[in-house]
Design a protein around this motif. Structure first.
Motif, PDB file in Angstrom:
ATOM      1  N   GLY A 184      47.264   1.415  31.984  1.00  0.00           N
ATOM      2  CA  GLY A 184      46.070   2.843  31.537  1.00  0.00           C
ATOM      3  C   GLY A 184      46.392   4.103  31.880  1.00  0.00           C
ATOM      4  N   PRO A 185      45.485   4.728  31.796  1.00  0.00           N
ATOM      5  CA  PRO A 185      45.811   6.219  32.087  1.00  0.00           C
ATOM      6  C   PRO A 185      45.928   6.520  33.469  1.00  0.00           C
ATOM      7  N   PRO A 186      46.960   7.708  34.249  1.00  0.00           N
ATOM      8  CA  PRO A 186      46.801   7.996  35.897  1.00  0.00           C
ATOM      9  C   PRO A 186      45.532   8.682  35.927  1.00  0.00           C
ATOM     10  N   GLY A 187      44.857   8.225  36.827  1.00  0.00           N
ATOM     11  CA  GLY A 187      43.760   8.995  38.108  1.00  0.00           C
ATOM     12  C   GLY A 187      42.994   8.170  37.439  1.00  0.00           C
ATOM     13  N   ALA A 188      42.622   7.222  36.247  1.00  0.00           N
ATOM     14  CA  ALA A 188      41.397   6.404  36.125  1.00  0.00           C
ATOM     15  C   ALA A 188      40.371   6.273  36.907  1.00  0.00           C
ATOM     16  N   SER A 189      40.979   5.904  38.214  1.00  0.00           N
ATOM     17  CA  SER A 189      39.405   5.734  39.074  1.00  0.00           C
ATOM     18  C   SER A 189      38.399   6.821  39.281  1.00  0.00           C
ATOM     19  N   SER A 190      38.689   7.930  38.212  1.00  0.00           N
ATOM     20  CA  SER A 190      37.691   9.909  38.098  1.00  0.00           C
ATOM     21  C   SER A 190      37.179   9.454  36.702  1.00  0.00           C
ATOM     22  N   ASN A 191      37.487   8.862  36.096  1.00  0.00           N
ATOM     23  CA  ASN A 191      37.000   8.618  34.142  1.00  0.00           C
ATOM     24  C   ASN A 191      35.507   8.093  34.532  1.00  0.00           C
ATOM     25  N   GLY A 192      34.671   8.617  34.023  1.00  0.00           N
ATOM     26  CA  GLY A 192      34.001   8.159  33.187  1.00  0.00           C
ATOM     27  C   GLY A 192      33.694   7.796  31.758  1.00  0.00           C
ATOM     28  N   PHE A 193      32.577   7.951  31.520  1.00  0.00           N
ATOM     29  CA  PHE A 193      32.297   8.153  29.975  1.00  0.00           C
ATOM     30  C   PHE A 193      33.074   9.197  29.417  1.00  0.00           C
ATOM     31  N   ASN A 194      32.649  10.295  29.331  1.00  0.00           N
ATOM     32  CA  ASN A 194      32.301  11.675  29.152  1.00  0.00           C
ATOM     33  C   ASN A 194      34.231  11.692  28.929  1.00  0.00           C
ATOM     34  N   GLU A 195      34.995  11.298  30.538  1.00  0.00           N
ATOM     35  CA  GLU A 195      36.376  11.890  30.315  1.00  0.00           C
ATOM     36  C   GLU A 195      37.255  11.428  29.363  1.00  0.00           C
TER      37      GLU A 195
END
Length: 437
Positions: A234-245
């Motif tokens: 997965g991409p870095p910083g994924a814990s901040s990613n929701g639908f739009n990201e």
């Protein structure tokens, strides 16, 4: 708030019998693409209804949920129309917080609403919201990357197929990640995905006595599989990613696969916004080998009217327009059939203009019809809801659990610790609410 010249002229001019009264309604909505698009098409509404103005309040998903819940529960009356989902509608309808929509005109054709979507918005034969778009979830993937890897995506993949494809498609040096999934904490963000994933692993939120199930092998399987996929591919910083990201990442060509809402399909295949528009394939949401449930959910973003608004008639006029066949035709004329709000009406899926323009139409409908809110797990459950549990307490519990799992994704706690914390906090809240002793 957009001031429309025609509306202004009608307000300032004299109608027969005197000046026309203008009503301004405030609409709280989510910052998703379909909702933003509607705001750009309001001239059509104003031309037909010069006496109604719309003041938009557009928010990120988690913020919207918090604001409208507080507003409707305290009867603050900030909003005349609220964008809410399949979770809130029956609960709020039961509380008497929403205006029932029993007197829709024949022209609205309420019987055209998809049965799976309509039933989720109905309580005791009263419809409490109108669906703007409906969705399930499925797998979106890059056909070119699959081909390069020498793989073929099955229409009904297992989690094993997904892990194999994610590994083969990942090229971190080129900035391509094999898989993008929701990591942002929230009952409707990461927990929508993880709850549906747990169903596909054979798990459930609660047993028949309302005991939380985070201490079971199924939830451990769900969380460890999810963390492996995201940490490895997965991409870095994924814990901040929701639908739009994740949508932005996929459109930029940075994701090999993305399991998320079927409504995303028109955005990832639109060449105006997506660099990989001509390379997107679709498959069902995954399932575990030997488990007869896919990890797909059922949801509708709907427009509802809070009880106690002073502007009920104007609000009804607006939500009928925004969810009508005529609005669908308006979007088609401006943006093309592939970009109309999906998942609400039978007639759309019988329309050859739509099905030929939208390569994802059949699989969207199949996913919506395959989701079963009354039987979300292969095990018995005391609740309804696929990616949520339809009890008032779930909003707080789901978000608190989502924070634990997001922390595990960020590497702050282990999977075991996150599951242990989720079990403890859910038990505590269910005892406090009187479900368990």
């Amino acid at each position: 708030m957009k001031f429309h010249a025609l509306a202004g002229a009608c307000v300032l001019g004299l109608a027969a019998g005197g000046a026309m009264a203008e009503t301004t309604i405030t609409v709280a909505t989510v910052n998703n693409g379909d909702m933003i698009r509607m705001q750009g098409l309001m001239d059509d509404f104003y031309a037909a209804h010069p006496d109604i103005k719309v003041n938009w309040v557009t928010m990120e998903e988690n913020v919207l949920r918090q604001k409208v819940t507080t507003d409707v529960a305290t009867k603050a009356g900030q909003y005349d129309v609220m964008t809410i989902g399949t979770y809130e509608v029956p609960i709020w309808g039961k509380q008497g917080w929403l205006v029932p929509l029993d007197d829709l005109p024949d022209s609205y054709d309420v019987n055209d609403l998809l049965p799976a979507i309509r039933s989720g918005l109905t309580l005791d034969d009263h419809l409490y919201a109108l669906p703007f778009y409906g969705e399930s979830s499925f797998t979106m993937y890059r056909k070119d990357l699959m081909e390069k890897a020498g793989l073929t995506m099955p229409e009904d993949p297992t989690w094993g197929d997904i892990e194999k494809a994610a590994a083969a498609m990942t090229d971190k040096e080129a900035g391509i990640y094999g898989i993008c999934l929701r990591g942002k904490a929230g009952w409707g963000e990461n927990m929508a995905f993880l709850s549906a994933m747990d169903n596909s692993m054979g798990g459930r939120w609660f047993d028949m006595d309302w005991n939380p199930q985070f201490n079971t092998p199924e939830w451990k399987d769900t969380l460890t599989t999810y963390l492996t996929l995201m940490n490895e591919y997965g991409p870095p910083g994924a814990s901040s990613n929701g639908f739009n990201e994740n949508l932005a990442l996929f459109q930029q060509g940075k994701c090999g696969m993305w399991m998320d809402a079927t409504v995303a399909a028109s955005f990832v295949t639109n060449p105006k916004d997506s660099k990989v528009a001509d390379q997107v394939g679709f498959a069902m949401a995954p399932h575990k080998d030997g488990v007869a449930k896919n990890g797909n959910w059922l949801w509708a973003w709907t427009l509802a009217i809070p009880a106690g608004t002073q502007k009920e008639e104007a609000a009804k006029t607006f939500i009928e327009w925004a969810t009508s066949k005529e609005y669908t035709a308006l979007v088609a004329s401006k943006e093309g059939w592939a970009n109309v709000p999906p998942g609400t009406r039978t007639s759309l899926y019988e329309n050859p203009d739509y099905t030929s323009a939208a390569p994802f139409a059949d699989l969207t409908l199949k996913s919506i019809n395959a989701a079963d809110p009354k039987n979300p797990s292969v095990q018995e459950v005391p609740y309804t809801g696929v990616q949520f549990v339809a009890i008032p307490e779930f909003q707080a519990i789901g978000t608190a659990v989502g924070q634990q799992f997001s922390a595990a994704l960020a590497g702050q706690i282990s999977a075991d610790q996150a599951l242990q914390n989720a079990q403890a906090l859910t038990e505590r809240e269910m005892k406090k609410a009187g479900y368990i002793k």
